[in-house]
Design a protein around this motif. Structure first.
Motif, short mmCIF file in Angstrom:
data_model
loop_
_atom_site.label_atom_id
_atom_site.label_comp_id
_atom_site.label_asym_id
_atom_site.label_seq_id
_atom_site.Cartn_x
_atom_site.Cartn_y
_atom_site.Cartn_z
N PHE A 185 2.21 21.09 99.60
CA PHE A 185 0.85 21.65 99.60
C PHE A 185 0.44 22.06 98.19
CE2 PHE A 185 -1.89 25.42 99.75
CZ PHE A 185 -2.97 24.92 100.47
N ILE A 186 1.34 22.76 97.48
CA ILE A 186 1.04 23.19 96.12
C ILE A 186 0.81 21.99 95.21
CG2 ILE A 186 1.98 24.34 94.07
CD1 ILE A 186 3.48 26.23 95.97
N ALA A 187 1.70 21.00 95.30
CA ALA A 187 1.59 19.81 94.45
C ALA A 187 0.29 19.06 94.74
CB ALA A 187 2.79 18.89 94.68
N GLU A 188 -0.05 18.93 96.03
CA GLU A 188 -1.27 18.20 96.40
C GLU A 188 -2.52 18.91 95.88
OE1 GLU A 188 -3.66 16.74 100.43
OE2 GLU A 188 -1.65 17.59 100.60
N LYS A 189 -2.56 20.22 96.01
CA LYS A 189 -3.73 20.98 95.55
C LYS A 189 -3.88 20.92 94.03
CE LYS A 189 -5.33 22.29 99.48
NZ LYS A 189 -6.64 21.75 99.96
N LEU A 190 -2.77 21.10 93.31
CA LEU A 190 -2.84 21.08 91.86
C LEU A 190 -3.21 19.69 91.34
CD1 LEU A 190 0.26 23.27 90.91
CD2 LEU A 190 -2.15 23.87 90.65
N ARG A 191 -2.62 18.66 91.92
CA ARG A 191 -2.95 17.30 91.50
C ARG A 191 -4.38 16.94 91.87
NH1 ARG A 191 1.76 13.26 93.20
NH2 ARG A 191 1.28 12.19 91.25
N GLY A 192 -4.86 17.50 92.98
CA GLY A 192 -6.25 17.28 93.38
C GLY A 192 -7.22 17.90 92.38
N ILE A 193 -6.87 19.09 91.87
CA ILE A 193 -7.73 19.77 90.89
C ILE A 193 -7.85 18.94 89.62
CG2 ILE A 193 -7.89 21.77 89.35
CD1 ILE A 193 -6.60 23.44 91.59
N THR A 194 -6.72 18.48 89.10
CA THR A 194 -6.75 17.73 87.84
C THR A 194 -7.33 16.33 88.02
OG1 THR A 194 -4.43 17.07 88.20
CG2 THR A 194 -4.83 19.01 86.83
N LEU A 195 -7.11 15.73 89.19
CA LEU A 195 -7.70 14.41 89.44
C LEU A 195 -9.21 14.50 89.47
CD1 LEU A 195 -7.49 11.43 90.13
CD2 LEU A 195 -7.23 12.06 92.54
N GLY A 196 -9.73 15.59 90.05
CA GLY A 196 -11.17 15.78 90.08
C GLY A 196 -11.77 15.91 88.68
N MET A 197 -10.99 16.43 87.74
CA MET A 197 -11.46 16.55 86.36
C MET A 197 -11.37 15.21 85.61
SD MET A 197 -9.50 20.02 85.20
CE MET A 197 -9.51 21.53 86.15
N LEU A 198 -10.28 14.49 85.84
CA LEU A 198 -9.99 13.29 85.06
C LEU A 198 -10.70 12.05 85.56
CD1 LEU A 198 -6.15 13.88 84.66
CD2 LEU A 198 -7.79 13.80 82.77
N GLY A 199 -10.81 11.91 86.87
CA GLY A 199 -11.34 10.68 87.44
C GLY A 199 -10.26 9.63 87.63
N GLU A 200 -10.56 8.59 88.34
CA GLU A 200 -9.58 7.57 88.69
C GLU A 200 -9.04 6.81 87.46
OE1 GLU A 200 -8.16 7.02 91.48
OE2 GLU A 200 -9.34 8.39 92.72
N GLU A 201 -9.89 6.60 86.45
CA GLU A 201 -9.46 5.82 85.29
C GLU A 201 -8.38 6.54 84.48
OE1 GLU A 201 -12.59 4.44 82.85
OE2 GLU A 201 -13.50 3.18 84.39
N ALA A 202 -8.35 7.85 84.56
CA ALA A 202 -7.36 8.63 83.81
C ALA A 202 -6.32 9.23 84.73
CB ALA A 202 -8.06 9.72 83.00
N LEU A 203 -6.10 8.58 85.86
CA LEU A 203 -5.19 9.09 86.89
C LEU A 203 -3.78 9.35 86.35
CD1 LEU A 203 -4.54 9.65 89.91
CD2 LEU A 203 -4.03 7.22 90.15
N ARG A 204 -3.31 8.54 85.42
CA ARG A 204 -1.94 8.63 84.93
C ARG A 204 -1.66 9.95 84.21
NH1 ARG A 204 -0.70 3.98 81.23
NH2 ARG A 204 -2.21 2.84 82.49
N TYR A 205 -2.71 10.67 83.80
CA TYR A 205 -2.53 11.90 83.03
C TYR A 205 -2.60 13.16 83.87
CZ TYR A 205 -3.60 8.47 79.43
OH TYR A 205 -3.58 7.35 78.64
N ARG A 206 -2.78 13.01 85.17
CA ARG A 206 -3.02 14.21 85.98
C ARG A 206 -1.78 15.11 86.09
NH1 ARG A 206 -3.37 12.28 92.35
NH2 ARG A 206 -1.29 11.35 92.47
N ASP A 207 -0.59 14.54 86.15
CA ASP A 207 0.61 15.37 86.27
C ASP A 207 0.85 16.18 85.00
OD1 ASP A 207 1.10 14.57 88.85
OD2 ASP A 207 2.41 12.91 88.26
#
Length: 229
Positions: A68-90
């Motif tokens: 749950f924690i991992a999904e929420k945090l990755r969701g936050i950063t994915l929303g900022m980065l967008g799909e094209e920059a997906l590799r940088y979300r972690d």
């Protein structure tokens, strides 16, 4: 003590925790370094604990919490980065958690590492290097260099100057907000009963610390998103 005196005391306090002679000189280890390593150790131990014994089926409550924690945090950063920059979300998740934790250590009586300009400068420099590396990886060196002359060659010096302005902006924004919140809390402690600073601590020590971590990651993510478009 006036505001200027308080700020001077905070900025000029003895930041060295360990001092010893080294060859013909000396070697100092600052408090911010020790606290930073403490944060890294605590977070690492927490991650090892919460991710131990993970399974594909019949998962435990601990694993549910970890996912749950991992999904929420990755969701936050994915929303900022967008799909094209997906590799940088972690990576951005790691930065978000580290800065948020650093800003919150004041609650346990430690000086936040982000009150040290060296720490915020290092974080900002790492972010801008990642931004430019992302742009080079996406466009190639030639197109990356060519982008500095867009929309016209005359603006190239300004675009190059922006490379220095961006990390400086990230660095000073984070440092300034943390030191500013600390000054306000110290003034409140001197001026009013303890119950009032305790109430304001909820905002300045918790909410503001989390907001500053979010803003730093948001701006870095925005720069990355621009670089890969």
């Amino acid at each position: 003590m006036d505001i200027g005196g308080l700020l001077k005391e905070l900025l000029l306090e003895d930041k060295v925790l360990i001092h010893f002679d080294f060859m013909n000189g000396f070697f100092d280890i600052n408090k911010s370094i020790v606290v930073t390593w403490g944060i890294i150790i605590v977070l690492t131990l927490f991650l090892l604990f919460i991710t131990s014994n993970m399974k594909m089926h019949d998962i435990s409550r601990k694993q549910l919490v970890a996912e749950f924690i991992a999904e929420k945090l990755r969701g936050i950063t994915l929303g900022m980065l967008g799909e094209e920059a997906l590799r940088y979300r972690d990576y951005m998740v790691v930065v978000l958690v580290f800065i948020a934790t650093s800003n919150l250590v004041g609650l346990v009586g430690q000086t936040p590492p982000t009150m040290d300009l060296n720490v915020t400068a290092a974080l900002s420099l790492m972010s801008i290097i990642l931004v430019e590396a992302a742009g080079i990886k996406k466009k190639g060196v030639k197109k990356w260099l060519k982008a500095f002359a867009e929309p016209m060659a005359v603006v190239a010096p300004m675009n190059v100057l922006e490379l220095a302005i961006r990390p400086l902006s990230l660095c000073m924004r984070l440092f300034g907000n943390i030191i500013g919140a600390t000054v306000i809390m110290e003034l409140l402690k001197m001026a009013v009963p303890i119950i009032v600073p305790a109430a304001f601590s909820v905002y300045f020590d918790i909410f503001d610390g989390l907001i500053q971590a979010y803003v730093f990651v948001f701006l870095t993510s925005l720069y990355i998103k621009e670089a890969v478009e």
